[in-house]
Design a protein around this motif. Sequence first.
Motif, PDB file in Angstrom:
ATOM      1  N   UNK A 113      18.403  79.410  17.030  1.00  7.16           N
ATOM      2  CA  UNK A 113      18.073  80.550  17.883  1.00  7.16           C
ATOM      3  C   UNK A 113      18.861  80.587  19.184  1.00  7.16           C
ATOM      4  N   UNK A 114      19.517  79.495  19.551  1.00  6.53           N
ATOM      5  CA  UNK A 114      20.363  79.506  20.736  1.00  6.53           C
ATOM      6  C   UNK A 114      19.635  79.087  21.999  1.00  6.53           C
ATOM      7  N   UNK A 115      20.182  79.489  23.135  1.00  9.40           N
ATOM      8  CA  UNK A 115      19.606  79.116  24.426  1.00  9.40           C
ATOM      9  C   UNK A 115      18.195  79.695  24.553  1.00  9.40           C
ATOM     10  N   UNK A 116      17.278  78.854  24.982  1.00 11.73           N
ATOM     11  CA  UNK A 116      15.868  79.228  24.964  1.00 11.73           C
ATOM     12  C   UNK A 116      15.267  79.229  26.366  1.00 11.73           C
ATOM     13  N   UNK A 117      14.222  80.031  26.518  1.00 13.24           N
ATOM     14  CA  UNK A 117      13.326  79.901  27.661  1.00 13.24           C
ATOM     15  C   UNK A 117      11.916  79.793  27.101  1.00 13.24           C
ATOM     16  N   UNK A 118      11.073  79.031  27.766  1.00 11.94           N
ATOM     17  CA  UNK A 118       9.794  78.664  27.177  1.00 11.94           C
ATOM     18  C   UNK A 118       8.621  79.342  27.879  1.00 11.94           C
ATOM     19  N   UNK A 119       7.652  79.782  27.065  1.00 10.67           N
ATOM     20  CA  UNK A 119       6.372  80.278  27.575  1.00 10.67           C
ATOM     21  C   UNK A 119       5.315  79.304  27.085  1.00 10.67           C
ATOM     22  N   UNK A 120       4.608  78.664  28.008  1.00 10.05           N
ATOM     23  CA  UNK A 120       3.764  77.526  27.668  1.00 10.05           C
ATOM     24  C   UNK A 120       2.352  77.890  27.233  1.00 10.05           C
ATOM     25  N   UNK A 121       1.966  79.144  27.381  1.00 11.96           N
ATOM     26  CA  UNK A 121       0.691  79.596  26.828  1.00 11.96           C
ATOM     27  C   UNK A 121       0.777  81.094  26.573  1.00 11.96           C
ATOM     28  N   UNK A 122      -0.044  81.567  25.643  1.00 11.08           N
ATOM     29  CA  UNK A 122       0.038  82.988  25.300  1.00 11.08           C
ATOM     30  C   UNK A 122      -0.532  83.814  26.445  1.00 11.08           C
ATOM     31  N   UNK A 123       0.228  84.786  26.968  1.00  7.89           N
ATOM     32  CA  UNK A 123      -0.219  85.549  28.141  1.00  7.89           C
ATOM     33  C   UNK A 123      -1.445  86.403  27.838  1.00  7.89           C
ATOM     34  N   UNK A 124      -2.220  86.642  28.884  1.00  4.64           N
ATOM     35  CA  UNK A 124      -3.341  87.568  28.788  1.00  4.64           C
ATOM     36  C   UNK A 124      -2.915  88.954  29.237  1.00  4.64           C
ATOM     37  N   UNK A 125      -3.861  89.736  29.737  1.00  8.56           N
ATOM     38  CA  UNK A 125      -3.586  91.123  30.129  1.00  8.56           C
ATOM     39  C   UNK A 125      -3.506  91.316  31.629  1.00  8.56           C
ATOM     40  N   UNK A 126      -3.405  90.217  32.387  1.00  3.92           N
ATOM     41  CA  UNK A 126      -3.278  90.339  33.838  1.00  3.92           C
ATOM     42  C   UNK A 126      -1.885  90.883  34.189  1.00  3.92           C
ATOM     43  N   UNK A 127      -1.820  91.547  35.332  1.00  2.00           N
ATOM     44  CA  UNK A 127      -0.558  92.175  35.743  1.00  2.00           C
ATOM     45  C   UNK A 127       0.562  91.145  35.877  1.00  2.00           C
ATOM     46  N   UNK A 128       0.223  89.973  36.384  1.00  2.00           N
ATOM     47  CA  UNK A 128       1.267  88.964  36.606  1.00  2.00           C
ATOM     48  C   UNK A 128       1.787  88.357  35.298  1.00  2.00           C
ATOM     49  N   UNK A 129       1.076  88.616  34.191  1.00  2.00           N
ATOM     50  CA  UNK A 129       1.503  88.113  32.891  1.00  2.00           C
ATOM     51  C   UNK A 129       2.274  89.150  32.081  1.00  2.00           C
ATOM     52  N   UNK A 130       2.405  90.359  32.616  1.00  2.00           N
ATOM     53  CA  UNK A 130       2.961  91.477  31.848  1.00  2.00           C
ATOM     54  C   UNK A 130       4.384  91.203  31.384  1.00  2.00           C
ATOM     55  N   UNK A 131       5.210  90.602  32.246  1.00  2.00           N
ATOM     56  CA  UNK A 131       6.612  90.385  31.874  1.00  2.00           C
ATOM     57  C   UNK A 131       6.728  89.398  30.714  1.00  2.00           C
ATOM     58  N   UNK A 132       5.948  88.306  30.801  1.00  2.00           N
ATOM     59  CA  UNK A 132       5.970  87.332  29.709  1.00  2.00           C
ATOM     60  C   UNK A 132       5.438  87.934  28.422  1.00  2.00           C
ATOM     61  N   UNK A 133       4.372  88.732  28.524  1.00  2.00           N
ATOM     62  CA  UNK A 133       3.788  89.349  27.334  1.00  2.00           C
ATOM     63  C   UNK A 133       4.790  90.303  26.690  1.00  2.00           C
ATOM     64  N   UNK A 134       5.516  91.053  27.507  1.00  2.00           N
ATOM     65  CA  UNK A 134       6.511  91.993  26.979  1.00  2.00           C
ATOM     66  C   UNK A 134       7.599  91.238  26.220  1.00  2.00           C
ATOM     67  N   UNK A 135       8.118  90.169  26.793  1.00  2.08           N
ATOM     68  CA  UNK A 135       9.171  89.399  26.126  1.00  2.08           C
ATOM     69  C   UNK A 135       8.677  88.833  24.791  1.00  2.08           C
ATOM     70  N   UNK A 136       7.485  88.303  24.807  1.00  4.80           N
ATOM     71  CA  UNK A 136       6.928  87.698  23.603  1.00  4.80           C
ATOM     72  C   UNK A 136       6.767  88.743  22.511  1.00  4.80           C
ATOM     73  N   UNK A 137       6.216  89.886  22.863  1.00  4.61           N
ATOM     74  CA  UNK A 137       5.992  90.933  21.879  1.00  4.61           C
ATOM     75  C   UNK A 137       7.303  91.517  21.381  1.00  4.61           C
TER      76      UNK A 137
END
Length: 774
Positions: A113-137
């Motif tokens: 998959x190449x160069x990676x960045x890690x998300x250590x837990x599945x994001x919730x629906x809080x505003x501060x988690x929106x960017x991580x949730x978008x990338x994951x989805x």
Amino acid sequence: MACAITGMLMAGMASTAYAAPTHDKNVIGYITQWEAWKGPNAGFSVKGEATHLNVDMDIYSILNFSFFGVAKDGSLHSGDLRNKSIYQPNAVQEPGPLLHPDVYSSWDFDILWGELEYVHQYPGNEAWEADSLRKIQEQGFVKSGSGWLHVPTGVQGQFPIPLKKAGGAPGLIDLAHQKGVKVMASLGGWSMSKHFPEMAADPVKKARFLADIDKVMSLGFDGIDIDWEYPGFGGMNFAGSPEDYANFELLMEDIRERIGPNKLLTAAFSASTAKLEGYDWNRLVASMDSFNMMTYDLNGGWSNVAGHNAPLYPYPEEEYQGLNLDTLRTWMAQKGIPSNKINFGAAFYGRGVQTSEATAYVGAPTEKRTVNFGVDGPTLSSADLDNWKEFEGQPNYNYILQTGGWEHKWDAAAEVPYAVKGKYFLSYDDVPSIEKKAQYIVDNDLGGVIVWQVHGDIKCEGTFISHGTKLKECTKLSSPLAEAIDRVFSAGTVPNAAPVLSVPTAQVVDSGQTVSFSVSATDTDGDALSFTATNATVVDNGNGSATVTYQAVNTATDTQVIVTVSVSDGRKSVIKDVVVNVKGSGVVENVPPVLTTPASVTVDSGKTVVISVSAQDADGDTLAYSSSVGTVAVTATGADITVTAPITQVDTTIDVLVTVNDGQASDVATVIVNVKAESGTGGDTTWNADAIYNTGDTVLFGGVKYTAQWWTKGDQPGSSSAWVEFNDGTTGEWKADKAYTAGDQTTFNGVTYKAKWWTKGDQPGNAGGPWEQV
């Protein structure tokens, strides 16, 4: 979502020409998932140098990612999950994930998959988690149990989630495809072939194997390479049988049917003609693209005399006649095997042995002792560990170049080099010998060469660019042996001009609708052109143009998607991006997915069955599958549900409730699993706590046979009076834990006794007890 990601990863590459090799020969390199761990002590500049980022892809036409292993149930697993004790008697390979789920202890994700960045837990629906949730989805990850599931490929893992880094270094398959190189998944290898024979002979295990072939191909591979070492002869901790040959041939046909006619199918074969006689070569020619002949490892620590690892021609001192490239080619030609389907091996490593002579020479007797190898375990071998300990006697070519103190010589008969240092002998290939082998391939109109392995000859002559914590990219890479092959194969070839591709400007389409546009290309060499596109379908018009059609997803907001169009003349390819602006509808009316399942399946008592299901979604949403029974594995076309039937004495059924969900709506279907009772009801079956037994039924438990005295369920034999140990009419020694009924006989201290009533634990001979002397 997948469209958006593809566009993001391909950004900045709008019109690029990539030079595949200018010749028509195969140059196939094996790239392993474990070599990346090695650092300066193994001849590399830094740890992480031996990855896909440091392969000269202008030289290779195909790269084989090695290896996926075969487990005892026929399924495939990551090579990093190999049972390291597989060499031991009765050891087996347990099933495991296709990619190693731990990103810290494996290079699977970094390479693929190449160069990676890690998300250590599945994001919730809080505003501060929106960017991580978008990338994951966007990249297709969903939460699954205590870990994650990558829906497009079906790969599962534990946290952290390994996201492809936007703008980061690409993975092996993406990078290779950008440069016109194909990537195949290689299955097996020396230490992971044990379960090939039983899988190929067992329809249930083979079905599971073929289902995992689907999962492998969903990762983006261009084909399958089988490395079963060896049909008919066996290998590490397993024996072969004559039936292996026909089973191998049928397996190739089954894989071909599974992957289709446009994907590649190859296999690695022994260079010993004795191991090749059992094949129906005409049958293999019909189903396979090429045969990768391992013309290396022909001598080594197992040999009784010092010989060459990969001789081109016979030589007087060879221990066994015929173990050389020229003899094998002659034999294959006599068999009528098409020469263009034959690829011969190039060893980018050497083999060192110790001899019993003060000064080693070709043909010198070897000196063996027990060596505890990392893969083979304790083995009688003459491998040279004094000079090549890090490599267990098999040094890479780049390390050989760094090592002094050896006297290098040339064998004019075998046409390969070798080196000696006191009693130690080293066989290897260098630039002149590799050039001779490449010229031999050209002169005999063979298909090409296979390289084991691509990092054996690399040397970084520049500096390193770090891509994350693991991947290191050399700014100036040298590959002397690979470059020698390319020089010979390219000599006298006509330079090829890349085609010129024309695509339209940005397109506009409404949410959920389709848009079609034309592309065209010209080629000054007059080569035949072929068109492909990502995220869209292509129809070749046959006149140097093609029609590309894109199906827009349902979206409430305006979005932009990149459709990447490629044209190839067979040697060079050009790609361009077409921007498609999708106009949002404002409101997305979700269309539920439609689930397709079989009405019923049948399975024998205690066996497993795989239920293949699929679903269509008009909105193009990411789909998640679940089941009320069994385990679910996502495939390229849907999901496979593996159900293990209970052990039962009577025919029964199980209702399996299957659900598919698009995130908003679901579709549900019931599959009836018909479980056929074990043949010989009331016979010697293994006791099952959930089964019902009647008077006289017999079972096996703990290696002991028991008979039911009355109706029973859940009463454990040996611990309940419902069961008595089976009486076969013979008189055996008295056992304290065995139940006896009136009339049973036993012996104790040489005396025979008969039971007067039911008893257990009462020692014969005690006055007033249940036993009377016979």
